[in-house]
Scaffold this active site. Structure first.
Site, PDB file in Angstrom:
ATOM      1  CG  HIS A 132       9.661  29.822   1.263  1.00  0.00           C
ATOM      2  ND1 HIS A 132       9.746  28.540   1.764  1.00  0.00           N
ATOM      3  CD2 HIS A 132      10.926  30.181   0.905  1.00  0.00           C
ATOM      4  CE1 HIS A 132      11.013  28.145   1.706  1.00  0.00           C
ATOM      5  NE2 HIS A 132      11.747  29.118   1.191  1.00  0.00           N
ATOM      6  CG  HIS A 186       8.346  27.319   6.061  1.00  0.00           C
ATOM      7  ND1 HIS A 186       8.933  27.916   4.973  1.00  0.00           N
ATOM      8  CD2 HIS A 186       9.225  27.487   7.089  1.00  0.00           C
ATOM      9  CE1 HIS A 186      10.115  28.416   5.320  1.00  0.00           C
ATOM     10  NE2 HIS A 186      10.307  28.182   6.614  1.00  0.00           N
ATOM     11  CD  GLU A 195       6.780  23.119   5.215  1.00  0.00           C
ATOM     12  OE1 GLU A 195       5.791  23.744   4.763  1.00  0.00           O
ATOM     13  OE2 GLU A 195       7.939  23.251   4.766  1.00  0.00           O
ATOM     14  CD  GLU A 244       5.924  28.481   2.278  1.00  0.00           C
ATOM     15  OE1 GLU A 244       6.315  28.619   3.458  1.00  0.00           O
ATOM     16  OE2 GLU A 244       6.550  27.811   1.431  1.00  0.00           O
TER      17      GLU A 244
END
Length: 456
Positions: free
Chosen positions: A190, A325, A398, A193
């Site tokens: 993404h 991420h 994450e 990020e």
């Protein structure tokens, strides 16, 4: 992102947090198609077609988050009383028409404002520690020159705009395909990020510079073949900073036929249960657009082809991996397409091994461990694909921050070293256990028979 329970006074604290964001983060709303006005972003909401961030005053249950995502927005953060989403004005109008109480989060000044004029294709001045695509490649080139015996580089494909998708191999006999467990580390699906690219460069530095001096790293490099894919979305990353300010761009940049909205969400484009379960969108305007077909994004096709190429003698050589991420500080494992822990293709022992290793890594880095669908149902993700088709124990990290208070998708550059180093032990744990993940549940004798030797 993950819903966080709040006690009495939560609403007051939430309002205080949102009011403070101007000093702490650049997260929203940020232009997706044009630069902000000089000296900072516009004081109102985003213009037509632009991506902004909004607070929705609604209890954040799994059903609520699923309903919100079906409108094409992404759920960035949630607690018991409100949800923060990213989306376009048309999507927000649709939410309001459905009765949602939606508030635009005020535009924030550029971190570079007051220090120098914005530099096209570069990070804001205060975030100069982040690496652009060119700077990332220059750093990789320096490492290659310094460590040619344990580090190699290959181009495994091209992005939609023609940038290299690179795979770096770290191993003691780097030019030889040895009979050693392989680990796949992927970053930056993404665009916004950017901290994940820094994570890739940190791990590269630790592995190659630590070889021969750090006994733990030396043992790992001597007994593993480690693949680092530092940037799966170079086009989206370049677009996100193309004006010298952030745009909150998520997808890649490939055109979508018949639509003015470019881009595919790479982590909804993988070919396992693609588009199956209302965990992605079929609309090109959506932030979670899954593409026209599985692997229709060239970046996903390149990485999937690479993973398939690691099947040698009918056996997948990659045993485990992590896809990085941000944000929310989570360690997650499959499946995302279903809430079942033991769906078809996942036995009770498989699920137990995922949980044991995931929880141990989370105990090291302080993240929250959970199955991916505990956050929300998502289909077409890399973790589901790598396990569902290749039986690779792939996890998602994450990264920092836990909430928008730490910078959201754009944490300040001064946290890079601290937050990448925070994952060092967790990654080394996975590298060490990759030869037999089932050892984590005491079943190595049942599942981990020696593989036949191969060398090329």
């Amino acid at each position: 992102m993950r819903p966080r329970p709040r006690g009495a006074g939560a609403r007051t604290r939430r309002v205080t947090l949102l009011a403070a964001l101007g000093a702490l983060t650049l997260a929203a709303p940020l232009t997706a198609t044009a630069p902000a006005a000089a000296g900072g972003a516009r004081p109102g909401g985003p213009a037509a077609g632009e991506i902004g961030r909004y607070e929705i005053h609604r209890t954040a249950t799994p059903a609520t988050r699923a309903a919100l995502r079906r409108t094409g927005v992404t759920v960035d953060e949630a607690d018991r009383e409100s949800v923060v989403v990213s989306g376009r004005p048309g999507q927000i109008r649709s939410l309001r028409a459905r009765g949602y109480d939606v508030t635009a989060l005020g535009a924030l000044p550029d971190r570079g404002a007051g220090t120098r004029a914005a530099r096209p294709h570069d990070f804001p001045a205060a975030d100069a520690k982040y690496h652009t695509y060119a700077e990332m490649n220059a750093e990789i080139a320096r490492r290659l020159a310094a460590h040619p015996g344990i580090l190699s580089r290959r181009v495994i494909g091209k992005s939609a705009e023609g940038r290299d998708i690179v795979a770096l191999k770290v191993s003691d006999h780097v030019a030889t395909d040895e009979n050693e467990p392989e680990v796949l580390l992927t970053f930056h699906q993404h665009a916004r990020e950017h901290l994940t690219v820094e994570m890739a460069l940190y791990l590269l530095r630790e592995l190659v510079d630590g070889y021969g001096t750090d006994p733990r790293i030396t043992r790992i490099v001597d007994s593993r073949e480690i693949w680092i894919l530092p940037d799966l979305n170079p086009d989206g990353g370049a677009y996100d900073i193309a004006t010298g300010s952030y745009r909150s761009w998520r997808k890649n940049r490939q055109p979508n036929s018949g639509s003015p909205y470019p881009g595919t969400d790479l982590n909804r484009n993988w070919g396992f249960h693609w588009g199956c379960c209302q965990g992605s969108s079929g609309s090109p305007s959506a932030e979670t657009y899954r593409g026209s077909a599985p692997e229709s994004a060239p970046e996903v096709k390149a990485v999937a082809d690479f993973a398939r190429s690691r099947v040698v003698g009918g056996r997948q050589q990659i045993r485990a991996g992590i896809d990085f991420h941000s944000y929310s500080e989570l360690v997650m494992w499959p499946f995302g397409f279903t809430t079942s822990a033991t769906a078809a293709g996942m036995t009770a022992d498989d699920a137990a091994a995922f949980r044991a290793v995931g929880r141990r890594m989370a105990a090291s880095n302080g993240y929250t461990p959970e199955q991916t669908s505990d956050l929300y149902v998502s289909d077409g993700s890399i973790d589901d694909y790598l396990w569902g088709t290749q039986r690779i124990f792939d996890f998602t990290f994450e990264m920092y921050p836990r909430s928008a208070a730490g910078g959201g998708f754009y944490p300040p550059g001064e946290v890079i070293e601290r937050e990448t180093a925070r994952n060092r032990d967790a990654v080394l744990q996975l590298l060490e256990t990759a030869d037999c993940v089932y050892r984590a549940i005491g079943k190595e004798a049942q599942y981990c028979a020696p593989a036949p030797a191969h060398r090329s």
